[in-house]
Write an enzyme that holds these catalytic residues in place. Sequence first.
Site, short mmCIF file in Angstrom:
data_model
loop_
_atom_site.label_atom_id
_atom_site.label_comp_id
_atom_site.label_asym_id
_atom_site.label_seq_id
_atom_site.Cartn_x
_atom_site.Cartn_y
_atom_site.Cartn_z
N THR A 1 -11.26 -1.30 3.62
CA THR A 1 -12.51 -1.96 4.01
C THR A 1 -12.80 -1.81 5.51
O THR A 1 -13.87 -2.19 5.98
CB THR A 1 -12.49 -3.45 3.63
OG1 THR A 1 -11.20 -3.97 3.94
CG2 THR A 1 -12.75 -3.65 2.17
N LYS B 1 0.84 -1.22 0.00
CA LYS B 1 0.00 0.00 0.00
C LYS B 1 0.87 1.26 0.00
O LYS B 1 0.80 2.11 0.89
CB LYS B 1 -0.93 0.01 1.20
CG LYS B 1 -1.94 -1.14 1.21
CD LYS B 1 -3.02 -0.92 2.24
CE LYS B 1 -4.03 -2.02 2.26
NZ LYS B 1 -3.53 -3.27 2.84
N GLY C 1 -8.13 -13.35 4.91
CA GLY C 1 -7.06 -13.50 5.90
C GLY C 1 -7.49 -14.39 7.03
O GLY C 1 -7.46 -15.62 6.93
N ARG C 2 -7.94 -13.75 8.12
CA ARG C 2 -8.16 -14.48 9.37
C ARG C 2 -9.12 -15.65 9.28
O ARG C 2 -8.94 -16.63 10.02
CB ARG C 2 -8.58 -13.48 10.46
CG ARG C 2 -7.41 -12.62 10.90
CD ARG C 2 -7.86 -11.36 11.60
NE ARG C 2 -8.42 -10.40 10.67
CZ ARG C 2 -8.81 -9.17 11.00
NH1 ARG C 2 -8.72 -8.76 12.24
NH2 ARG C 2 -9.29 -8.34 10.09
O1 C5P Z 1 -8.23 -11.04 8.05
P1 C5P Z 1 -8.92 -10.31 6.93
O2 C5P Z 1 -9.67 -11.24 5.99
O3 C5P Z 1 -9.75 -9.16 7.41
O4 C5P Z 1 -7.70 -9.72 6.09
C1 C5P Z 1 -7.87 -8.84 5.04
C2 C5P Z 1 -6.55 -8.52 4.41
O5 C5P Z 1 -6.77 -7.63 3.33
C3 C5P Z 1 -5.54 -7.84 5.34
O6 C5P Z 1 -4.27 -8.36 4.98
C4 C5P Z 1 -5.64 -6.38 4.99
O7 C5P Z 1 -4.40 -5.72 5.13
C5 C5P Z 1 -6.03 -6.43 3.52
N1 C5P Z 1 -6.79 -5.28 3.00
C6 C5P Z 1 -7.99 -4.86 3.54
N2 C5P Z 1 -8.65 -3.78 3.01
C7 C5P Z 1 -8.14 -3.12 1.97
C8 C5P Z 1 -6.95 -3.56 1.40
C9 C5P Z 1 -6.29 -4.66 1.94
O8 C5P Z 1 -8.48 -5.48 4.47
N3 C5P Z 1 -8.80 -2.13 1.43
#
Ligand code: C5P
Length: 228
Positions: free
Chosen positions: A120, A63, A208-209
Amino acid sequence: MKKQPIFVAVDTNNIKRATQIVNATNKYIYGVKFGLEFFCSKGGRDAIKKFKNKNVKIFLDLKLKDIPNTVYKAIKSLKDVSPDYLTIHASGGLEMMKAAKKAQSETNKKLKILAVTVLTSLSNKDLKQMGSSTSVESQVQKLAQTAKLAKIHGIVCSAHEIKKVKRVSKNFEIIVPGIRISNKVQDQKRVMSPKQALKLGATHLVIGRDITKGNPKANIKKVLNALI
Ligand code: C5P
Protein backbone atom coordinates in the site's frame (compact mmCIF):
# COMPACT_ATOMS: atom_id res chain seq x y z
CA MET A 1 -19.06 -5.87 22.98
CA LYS A 2 -18.82 -7.32 19.48
CA LYS A 3 -15.26 -7.55 18.24
CA GLN A 4 -14.51 -5.52 15.12
CA PRO A 5 -12.77 -7.14 12.12
CA ILE A 6 -9.55 -5.27 12.81
CA PHE A 7 -5.96 -6.42 13.17
CA VAL A 8 -3.86 -3.98 15.14
CA ALA A 9 -0.37 -3.77 13.63
CA VAL A 10 1.90 -4.01 16.66
CA ASP A 11 4.91 -2.40 15.01
CA THR A 12 7.46 -2.01 17.81
CA ASN A 13 10.62 -3.79 18.92
CA ASN A 14 9.67 -3.46 22.57
CA ILE A 15 7.83 -6.32 24.32
CA LYS A 16 6.52 -4.07 27.10
CA ARG A 17 5.01 -1.63 24.60
CA ALA A 18 3.57 -4.50 22.56
CA THR A 19 1.90 -5.86 25.71
CA GLN A 20 0.41 -2.43 26.48
CA ILE A 21 -1.01 -2.18 22.95
CA VAL A 22 -2.46 -5.71 23.06
CA ASN A 23 -3.98 -5.23 26.52
CA ALA A 24 -5.55 -1.90 25.54
CA THR A 25 -7.18 -3.22 22.39
CA ASN A 26 -7.80 -6.99 22.60
CA LYS A 27 -11.41 -6.67 23.84
CA TYR A 28 -12.43 -4.73 20.77
CA ILE A 29 -10.54 -6.37 17.95
CA TYR A 30 -10.29 -9.64 16.05
CA GLY A 31 -6.51 -9.94 16.05
CA VAL A 32 -3.01 -8.57 16.44
CA LYS A 33 -0.45 -8.42 13.67
CA PHE A 34 3.26 -8.80 14.33
CA GLY A 35 5.63 -7.88 11.54
CA LEU A 36 9.33 -8.12 10.92
CA GLU A 37 10.24 -5.42 13.45
CA PHE A 38 8.77 -7.34 16.39
CA PHE A 39 9.59 -10.83 15.12
CA CYS A 40 13.28 -9.92 14.58
CA SER A 41 13.63 -8.13 17.93
CA LYS A 42 15.25 -9.83 20.91
CA GLY A 43 12.67 -12.17 22.45
CA GLY A 44 10.01 -11.17 19.91
CA ARG A 45 9.47 -14.61 18.42
CA ASP A 46 8.78 -16.20 21.83
CA ALA A 47 6.70 -13.25 23.02
CA ILE A 48 4.31 -13.77 20.10
CA LYS A 49 3.45 -17.22 21.46
CA LYS A 50 2.49 -15.66 24.82
CA PHE A 51 -0.02 -13.32 23.18
CA LYS A 52 -2.04 -16.33 22.13
CA ASN A 53 -3.85 -16.45 25.45
CA LYS A 54 -5.17 -12.89 25.01
CA ASN A 55 -8.25 -14.02 23.11
CA VAL A 56 -7.06 -12.56 19.81
CA LYS A 57 -6.00 -14.10 16.51
CA ILE A 58 -2.28 -13.98 15.79
CA PHE A 59 -1.27 -12.61 12.41
CA LEU A 60 2.40 -13.06 11.54
CA ASP A 61 3.25 -10.58 8.79
CA LEU A 62 6.60 -11.90 7.57
CA LYS A 63 5.86 -11.28 3.87
CA LEU A 64 7.95 -14.28 2.85
CA LYS A 65 9.43 -14.24 -0.65
CA ASP A 66 12.19 -16.60 -1.76
CA ILE A 67 12.63 -19.74 -3.83
CA PRO A 68 9.82 -22.28 -3.21
CA ASN A 69 11.95 -24.67 -1.14
CA THR A 70 13.13 -21.91 1.23
CA VAL A 71 9.60 -20.59 1.80
CA TYR A 72 8.35 -24.17 2.36
CA LYS A 73 11.05 -24.78 4.99
CA ALA A 74 10.53 -21.39 6.65
CA ILE A 75 6.82 -22.12 7.15
CA LYS A 76 7.66 -25.57 8.52
CA SER A 77 10.03 -23.85 10.97
CA LEU A 78 7.17 -21.72 12.31
CA LYS A 79 5.32 -24.77 13.65
CA ASP A 80 5.95 -23.83 17.29
CA VAL A 81 4.72 -20.25 16.78
CA SER A 82 1.55 -21.60 15.15
CA PRO A 83 0.03 -18.29 14.00
CA ASP A 84 -3.53 -18.01 12.68
CA TYR A 85 -2.48 -15.94 9.64
CA LEU A 86 0.83 -15.66 7.77
CA THR A 87 1.78 -13.48 4.79
CA ILE A 88 3.83 -14.34 1.74
CA HIS A 89 4.44 -12.11 -1.31
CA ALA A 90 2.28 -13.12 -4.27
CA SER A 91 5.08 -11.80 -6.50
CA GLY A 92 7.16 -14.81 -5.39
CA GLY A 93 5.16 -16.67 -8.06
CA LEU A 94 2.82 -19.62 -8.40
CA GLU A 95 5.30 -22.33 -7.42
CA MET A 96 6.36 -20.42 -4.30
CA MET A 97 2.73 -19.94 -3.24
CA LYS A 98 2.01 -23.65 -3.84
CA ALA A 99 5.03 -24.54 -1.69
CA ALA A 100 3.71 -22.27 1.06
CA LYS A 101 0.30 -23.96 0.92
CA LYS A 102 1.95 -27.39 1.05
CA ALA A 103 3.92 -26.45 4.16
CA GLN A 104 0.76 -25.05 5.75
CA SER A 105 -1.29 -28.18 5.10
CA GLU A 106 1.50 -30.39 6.46
CA THR A 107 2.17 -28.36 9.62
CA ASN A 108 -0.83 -26.32 10.66
CA LYS A 109 -4.26 -26.99 9.18
CA LYS A 110 -5.82 -23.94 10.80
CA LEU A 111 -3.21 -21.49 9.51
CA LYS A 112 -4.43 -19.16 6.78
CA ILE A 113 -1.90 -18.06 4.19
CA LEU A 114 -2.37 -14.53 2.85
CA ALA A 115 -0.77 -13.31 -0.36
CA VAL A 116 0.42 -9.70 -0.33
CA THR A 117 -0.22 -8.15 -3.73
CA VAL A 118 1.17 -4.62 -4.19
CA LEU A 119 2.29 -2.86 -1.01
CA THR A 120 0.00 0.00 0.00
CA SER A 121 3.06 2.26 0.09
CA LEU A 122 3.48 1.93 -3.69
CA SER A 123 1.77 3.90 -6.46
CA ASN A 124 1.63 3.56 -10.26
CA LYS A 125 4.68 5.82 -10.45
CA ASP A 126 6.65 3.50 -8.15
CA LEU A 127 5.72 0.43 -10.25
CA LYS A 128 6.89 2.24 -13.36
CA GLN A 129 10.16 3.08 -11.66
CA MET A 130 10.62 -0.62 -10.87
CA GLY A 131 10.25 -1.50 -14.55
CA SER A 132 6.59 -2.50 -14.66
CA SER A 133 4.30 -0.97 -17.24
CA THR A 134 1.06 -2.24 -15.63
CA SER A 135 -1.08 -0.21 -13.24
CA VAL A 136 -1.36 -1.11 -9.55
CA GLU A 137 -4.95 -2.28 -10.14
CA SER A 138 -4.06 -4.69 -12.96
CA GLN A 139 -1.02 -5.94 -11.09
CA VAL A 140 -3.14 -6.68 -8.00
CA GLN A 141 -5.71 -8.49 -10.14
CA LYS A 142 -3.04 -10.60 -11.86
CA LEU A 143 -1.41 -11.52 -8.54
CA ALA A 144 -4.80 -12.40 -7.03
CA GLN A 145 -5.53 -14.67 -10.00
CA THR A 146 -2.20 -16.45 -9.45
CA ALA A 147 -2.92 -16.75 -5.71
CA LYS A 148 -6.27 -18.35 -6.57
CA LEU A 149 -4.48 -20.98 -8.67
CA ALA A 150 -2.30 -21.77 -5.64
CA LYS A 151 -5.45 -22.05 -3.45
CA ILE A 152 -4.29 -19.26 -1.13
CA HIS A 153 -6.82 -18.33 1.59
CA GLY A 154 -6.70 -14.57 1.36
CA ILE A 155 -5.31 -11.46 -0.24
CA VAL A 156 -3.69 -8.34 1.17
CA CYS A 157 -4.42 -5.28 -0.97
CA SER A 158 -5.41 -1.66 -0.57
CA ALA A 159 -9.07 -0.67 -0.28
CA HIS A 160 -8.91 0.67 -3.83
CA GLU A 161 -8.53 -2.84 -5.28
CA ILE A 162 -11.11 -4.72 -3.16
CA LYS A 163 -13.67 -4.87 -5.96
CA LYS A 164 -11.14 -6.28 -8.43
CA VAL A 165 -10.02 -8.95 -5.93
CA LYS A 166 -13.62 -9.94 -5.15
CA ARG A 167 -14.18 -10.46 -8.86
CA VAL A 168 -11.27 -12.93 -8.93
CA SER A 169 -12.76 -15.01 -6.11
CA LYS A 170 -15.65 -14.52 -3.70
CA ASN A 171 -13.98 -16.96 -1.32
CA PHE A 172 -10.90 -14.87 -0.57
CA GLU A 173 -10.52 -13.21 2.80
CA ILE A 174 -9.55 -9.63 1.92
CA ILE A 175 -7.21 -7.99 4.39
CA VAL A 176 -6.77 -4.26 3.92
CA PRO A 177 -3.98 -2.08 5.33
CA GLY A 178 -3.53 1.59 4.48
CA ILE A 179 -6.46 2.55 6.71
CA ARG A 180 -6.62 6.08 8.08
CA ILE A 181 -9.10 7.89 10.29
CA SER A 182 -7.02 11.05 10.09
CA ASN A 183 -5.47 12.69 7.06
CA LYS A 184 -1.95 11.69 8.13
CA VAL A 185 -0.99 9.22 5.43
CA GLN A 186 2.71 8.93 6.43
CA ASP A 187 4.49 6.51 4.05
CA GLN A 188 1.24 4.99 2.77
CA LYS A 189 -0.05 6.04 -0.65
CA ARG A 190 -3.25 4.03 -1.26
CA VAL A 191 -5.33 4.83 1.84
CA MET A 192 -9.01 4.83 2.84
CA SER A 193 -11.24 5.25 5.92
CA PRO A 194 -12.18 2.10 7.87
CA LYS A 195 -15.91 2.48 7.26
CA GLN A 196 -15.48 2.90 3.52
CA ALA A 197 -13.09 -0.08 3.25
CA LEU A 198 -15.54 -2.38 5.06
CA LYS A 199 -18.37 -1.12 2.88
CA LEU A 200 -16.38 -2.05 -0.21
CA GLY A 201 -16.01 -5.62 1.09
CA ALA A 202 -12.81 -5.84 3.12
CA THR A 203 -13.16 -8.82 5.47
CA HIS A 204 -10.53 -7.40 7.85
CA LEU A 205 -8.67 -4.12 8.25
CA VAL A 206 -5.08 -3.66 9.36
CA ILE A 207 -4.54 -0.52 11.42
CA GLY A 208 -1.16 0.43 12.84
CA ARG A 209 -0.08 3.93 13.74
CA ASP A 210 -3.59 5.40 14.05
CA ILE A 211 -3.98 3.05 17.06
CA THR A 212 -0.44 2.49 18.31
CA LYS A 213 0.95 6.05 18.34
CA GLY A 214 0.23 7.77 21.65
CA ASN A 215 -2.55 6.28 23.79
CA PRO A 216 -3.83 3.03 22.23
CA LYS A 217 -6.92 2.89 24.48
CA ALA A 218 -8.07 6.37 23.44
CA ASN A 219 -7.11 5.69 19.82
CA ILE A 220 -9.04 2.42 19.50
CA LYS A 221 -12.15 4.27 20.76
CA LYS A 222 -11.69 6.82 17.96
CA VAL A 223 -11.43 4.00 15.43
CA LEU A 224 -14.56 2.32 16.82
CA ASN A 225 -16.41 5.65 16.56
CA ALA A 226 -15.26 6.01 12.97
CA LEU A 227 -17.02 2.70 12.20
CA ILE A 228 -20.47 3.92 13.34
O1 C5P B 1 0.72 2.26 10.56
P1 C5P B 1 -0.06 1.69 9.39
O2 C5P B 1 -1.55 1.66 9.64
O3 C5P B 1 0.31 2.33 8.09
O4 C5P B 1 0.42 0.17 9.35
C1 C5P B 1 0.08 -0.70 8.33
C2 C5P B 1 0.62 -2.06 8.61
O5 C5P B 1 0.23 -2.92 7.55
C3 C5P B 1 2.15 -2.14 8.71
O6 C5P B 1 2.42 -3.10 9.72
C4 C5P B 1 2.58 -2.65 7.35
O7 C5P B 1 3.72 -3.47 7.44
C5 C5P B 1 1.38 -3.50 6.94
N1 C5P B 1 1.15 -3.65 5.50
C6 C5P B 1 0.99 -2.58 4.64
N2 C5P B 1 0.78 -2.79 3.29
C7 C5P B 1 0.74 -4.04 2.80
C8 C5P B 1 0.88 -5.11 3.67
C9 C5P B 1 1.08 -4.89 5.02
O8 C5P B 1 0.99 -1.44 5.08
N3 C5P B 1 0.48 -4.24 1.53
